[in-house]
Design a protein around this motif. Sequence first.
Motif, PDB file in Angstrom:
ATOM      1  N   TYR A  47       0.852  -1.198   0.000  1.00  0.00           N
ATOM      2  CA  TYR A  47       0.000   0.000   0.000  1.00  0.00           C
ATOM      3  C   TYR A  47       0.885   1.245   0.000  1.00  0.00           C
ATOM      4  O   TYR A  47       1.812   1.366   0.820  1.00  0.00           O
ATOM      5  N   LEU A  48       0.584   2.187  -0.912  1.00  0.00           N
ATOM      6  CA  LEU A  48       1.327   3.434  -0.987  1.00  0.00           C
ATOM      7  C   LEU A  48       0.327   4.590  -1.060  1.00  0.00           C
ATOM      8  O   LEU A  48      -0.474   4.675  -2.006  1.00  0.00           O
ATOM      9  N   ALA A  49       0.352   5.471  -0.069  1.00  0.00           N
ATOM     10  CA  ALA A  49      -0.563   6.626  -0.055  1.00  0.00           C
ATOM     11  C   ALA A  49      -0.143   7.622  -1.135  1.00  0.00           C
ATOM     12  O   ALA A  49       1.035   7.967  -1.239  1.00  0.00           O
ATOM     13  N   ILE A  50      -1.097   8.067  -1.946  1.00  0.00           N
ATOM     14  CA  ILE A  50      -0.791   9.022  -3.019  1.00  0.00           C
ATOM     15  C   ILE A  50      -1.485  10.366  -2.788  1.00  0.00           C
ATOM     16  O   ILE A  50      -1.428  11.234  -3.647  1.00  0.00           O
ATOM     17  N   SER A  51      -2.121  10.521  -1.625  1.00  0.00           N
ATOM     18  CA  SER A  51      -2.691  11.826  -1.270  1.00  0.00           C
ATOM     19  C   SER A  51      -2.855  11.890   0.235  1.00  0.00           C
ATOM     20  O   SER A  51      -2.954  10.862   0.913  1.00  0.00           O
ATOM     21  N   GLY A  52      -2.898  13.132   0.734  1.00  0.00           N
ATOM     22  CA  GLY A  52      -3.067  13.327   2.171  1.00  0.00           C
ATOM     23  C   GLY A  52      -4.510  13.421   2.593  1.00  0.00           C
ATOM     24  O   GLY A  52      -4.803  13.808   3.728  1.00  0.00           O
ATOM     25  N   ALA A  53      -5.433  13.074   1.698  1.00  0.00           N
ATOM     26  CA  ALA A  53      -6.865  13.117   2.003  1.00  0.00           C
ATOM     27  C   ALA A  53      -7.579  12.027   1.221  1.00  0.00           C
ATOM     28  O   ALA A  53      -7.056  11.503   0.231  1.00  0.00           O
ATOM     29  N   GLU A  54      -8.777  11.659   1.688  1.00  0.00           N
ATOM     30  CA  GLU A  54      -9.562  10.657   0.963  1.00  0.00           C
ATOM     31  C   GLU A  54     -10.283  11.273  -0.232  1.00  0.00           C
ATOM     32  O   GLU A  54     -10.675  10.558  -1.157  1.00  0.00           O
ATOM     33  N   THR A  55     -10.453  12.599  -0.237  1.00  0.00           N
ATOM     34  CA  THR A  55     -11.146  13.277  -1.335  1.00  0.00           C
ATOM     35  C   THR A  55     -10.252  13.341  -2.566  1.00  0.00           C
ATOM     36  O   THR A  55      -9.089  13.743  -2.472  1.00  0.00           O
ATOM     37  N   TYR A  56     -10.780  12.959  -3.713  1.00  0.00           N
ATOM     38  CA  TYR A  56      -9.996  12.937  -4.944  1.00  0.00           C
ATOM     39  C   TYR A  56      -9.467  14.330  -5.287  1.00  0.00           C
ATOM     40  O   TYR A  56     -10.204  15.322  -5.257  1.00  0.00           O
TER      41      TYR A  56
END
Length: 366
Positions: free
Chosen positions: A219-228
């Motif tokens: 798993y790699l996070a690509i944003s600091g929020a769940e909102t696109y």
Amino acid sequence: MSLVKINPTNWINSHIGTIYDIDGVAGIQCVDLYKIFLKDIGYPNPTRPIGGDGYADQIWYRRDALGLAPYFDYITGTLKEGDIVLWAKGAMECPSSHVAMFVKDDPSDPANRGIFLGSNQGAAHSTGVLTSISCSGALGALRYKGFTTNPTPVDTNGKLIEENGAMKITVDEINARANGPTGNIVRQYKMGDIVKYQYKYVGNGHRYIVWNEGPNKIYLAISGAETYGVEKWAEPVDIDESKDIIKDLIQEDGKATFTVDDVRERKGGPKGEVVRTFKTGDSVIYQYKYIGNGHRYVVRKQGNDYFFIAVSGSEEYGKDKWADCGPVEAVKPSEPEKPADPKPEEPKLDKNVKAWGCDISEHNPN
């Protein structure tokens, strides 16, 4: 102020062997681990000087001046996992004081008495290591107020969305984790790295890309929020972007033997997905070479895929070498065993055949 929630066990496990010189002062020192923790909890300007004479014990003496009270309780009693302990100068025969994170203490097991995670601990400029340390001379400890108990494992497999693509990382230091958003850290990606993936996941406060790696899902996070589109840490790229690089490969058959540790092999290009890491003494056979992206590379082909391995820290030949390259040793064919010489068969005489001969005895006349 909202505190970042951190599980102490996960944090300790993910930082064993991964402590770096975060402040750029005097190489790897014990205070680097403390400053990395400050960075992870969102403390402002975590690399700021400690003040005083700059040694670790000043963290304790100047704790209020450093603004630590909103983040830590000050402890002088029984330690808990994750407590950051400060020692005075001269404690443990350490003339310049020390700071380390408490892990565990099992009085019934001598091998697990007073175990601490520390940097530059037990060996000069060592990375994050677990060492048994006496608490004699300890001034006190900082206990982070945002610690949580072990979280219930998140079942994300049922929420994964199939999607094949590639992302280019646009910020530095994003942690990749095994088998879930809160799993153990397996590696770190930096700005410019390209990662291919097979799934996406939204949860735990972030958007993630996910891919298979052996029996694990990474798993790699690509944003600091769940909102696109909010606080993006990566951007999509053409999954076949590496095709332009392949045409620039130079054919060369050889063998590279590495002279440094942690050289990464990347799939598809110099910034592709990391698939393997080489250590000093390891070797690899390659079929091409490539110069670009600030390095010299050897490239091996497997099926339809190309794998890039940097063998120097410079594009200039012979500068900052990370491997010795040379021809592949020819395998000498084994010589076939020579059959034993057969014994000549003795002629068999046929009793019915006459043979002419001459008597040359000296007793015969003439």
